[in-house]
Design a protein around this motif. Structure first.
Motif, PDB file in Angstrom:
ATOM      1  N   HIS A   1      -4.549   2.627 -11.503  1.00  0.00           N
ATOM      2  CA  HIS A   1      -4.640   1.184 -11.271  1.00  0.00           C
ATOM      3  C   HIS A   1      -3.414   0.719 -10.526  1.00  0.00           C
ATOM      4  O   HIS A   1      -2.344   1.290 -10.652  1.00  0.00           O
ATOM      5  N   VAL A   2      -3.594  -0.338  -9.720  1.00  0.00           N
ATOM      6  CA  VAL A   2      -2.524  -0.889  -8.899  1.00  0.00           C
ATOM      7  C   VAL A   2      -2.348  -2.361  -9.231  1.00  0.00           C
ATOM      8  O   VAL A   2      -3.323  -3.104  -9.341  1.00  0.00           O
ATOM      9  N   ARG A  27      -0.410   2.964  -9.569  1.00  0.00           N
ATOM     10  CA  ARG A  27      -0.797   4.136  -8.775  1.00  0.00           C
ATOM     11  C   ARG A  27      -0.736   3.794  -7.279  1.00  0.00           C
ATOM     12  O   ARG A  27      -1.761   3.627  -6.607  1.00  0.00           O
ATOM     13  N   THR A  28       0.465   3.729  -6.788  1.00  0.00           N
ATOM     14  CA  THR A  28       0.628   3.327  -5.391  1.00  0.00           C
ATOM     15  C   THR A  28       0.163   4.408  -4.414  1.00  0.00           C
ATOM     16  O   THR A  28       0.097   4.174  -3.218  1.00  0.00           O
ATOM     17  N   ASP A  29      -0.174   5.580  -4.925  1.00  0.00           N
ATOM     18  CA  ASP A  29      -0.761   6.600  -4.054  1.00  0.00           C
ATOM     19  C   ASP A  29      -2.260   6.393  -3.898  1.00  0.00           C
ATOM     20  O   ASP A  29      -2.938   7.189  -3.246  1.00  0.00           O
ATOM     21  N   SER A  30      -2.775   5.328  -4.493  1.00  0.00           N
ATOM     22  CA  SER A  30      -4.213   5.047  -4.419  1.00  0.00           C
ATOM     23  C   SER A  30      -4.598   4.309  -3.151  1.00  0.00           C
ATOM     24  O   SER A  30      -5.789   4.145  -2.875  1.00  0.00           O
ATOM     25  N   TYR A  31      -3.619   3.868  -2.387  1.00  0.00           N
ATOM     26  CA  TYR A  31      -3.948   3.107  -1.187  1.00  0.00           C
ATOM     27  C   TYR A  31      -3.056   3.558  -0.044  1.00  0.00           C
ATOM     28  O   TYR A  31      -2.017   4.190  -0.243  1.00  0.00           O
ATOM     29  N   ASN A  32      -3.465   3.243   1.171  1.00  0.00           N
ATOM     30  CA  ASN A  32      -2.617   3.532   2.326  1.00  0.00           C
ATOM     31  C   ASN A  32      -2.419   2.313   3.226  1.00  0.00           C
ATOM     32  O   ASN A  32      -1.423   2.220   3.915  1.00  0.00           O
ATOM     33  N   GLU A  77       8.068  -0.202  -2.328  1.00  0.00           N
ATOM     34  CA  GLU A  77       6.676  -0.561  -2.594  1.00  0.00           C
ATOM     35  C   GLU A  77       6.477  -2.071  -2.456  1.00  0.00           C
ATOM     36  O   GLU A  77       5.942  -2.737  -3.340  1.00  0.00           O
ATOM     37  N   GLY A  99      -5.560  -1.121   0.052  1.00  0.00           N
ATOM     38  CA  GLY A  99      -6.789  -0.360   0.069  1.00  0.00           C
ATOM     39  C   GLY A  99      -6.630   0.943   0.820  1.00  0.00           C
ATOM     40  O   GLY A  99      -5.511   1.333   1.191  1.00  0.00           O
ATOM     41  N   ARG A 100      -7.741   1.594   1.045  1.00  0.00           N
ATOM     42  CA  ARG A 100      -7.719   2.869   1.748  1.00  0.00           C
ATOM     43  C   ARG A 100      -8.617   2.783   2.968  1.00  0.00           C
ATOM     44  O   ARG A 100      -9.791   2.447   2.866  1.00  0.00           O
ATOM     45  N   TYR A 113      -7.706  -3.559  -4.027  1.00  0.00           N
ATOM     46  CA  TYR A 113      -6.726  -4.117  -4.957  1.00  0.00           C
ATOM     47  C   TYR A 113      -6.219  -5.452  -4.411  1.00  0.00           C
ATOM     48  O   TYR A 113      -5.879  -5.556  -3.230  1.00  0.00           O
TER      49      TYR A 113
END
Length: 123
Positions: A1-2, A27-32, A77, A99-100, A113
């Motif tokens: 979760h972000v 989880r900042t690795d969940s988006y780019n 971040e 988002g991604r 997010y």
């Protein structure tokens, strides 16, 4: 979760400047990609600007080109939106989003997010 938390909104006169900040956590690795959107009363949400993973590439809505600057500090971040020469039509709730996507995007559907928003009022 972000989690995304915006700050920096305020009331300013037309022609003034503001700097919005968005602090990301979780989880900042969940988006780019990250971006800013805004929604004025009675209107649909619209894209303002977005930036890719490194912050090197950016895209802006035509209404803010030349006046707004989006930057990203991946070490902290944090996402920023420097807003210059603000106009009354810029009055809105401003939202940070993450988002991604394969590229910088101005489509809200690419962002999963969202923050709670920060109010900007220009008079």
């Amino acid at each position: 979760h972000v989690q995304l938390v915006e700050s920096g909104g305020d009331s300013v006169q037309a022609g003034g400047s503001l700097r919005l900040t968005c602090a990301a956590s979780g989880r900042t690795d969940s988006y780019n990609v990250m971006g800013w959107f805004r929604q004025a009363p009675g209107k649909e949400r619209e894209a303002v600007a977005s930036t890719g993973p490194s912050g090197e590439f950016t895209v802006y809505d035509d209404s803010v080109k030349g006046r707004f600057i989006i930057t990203r500090d991946n070490g902290e971040e944090t996402l920023y939106l420097q807003m210059n020469n603000l106009k009354p039509e810029g009055t809105a709730m401003y939202y940070c989003a993450a988002g991604r996507s394969s590229w910088c995007s101005l489509k809200s559907s690419d962002f999963g997010y969202w923050g709670q928003g920060t109010q900007v009022t220009v008079s």
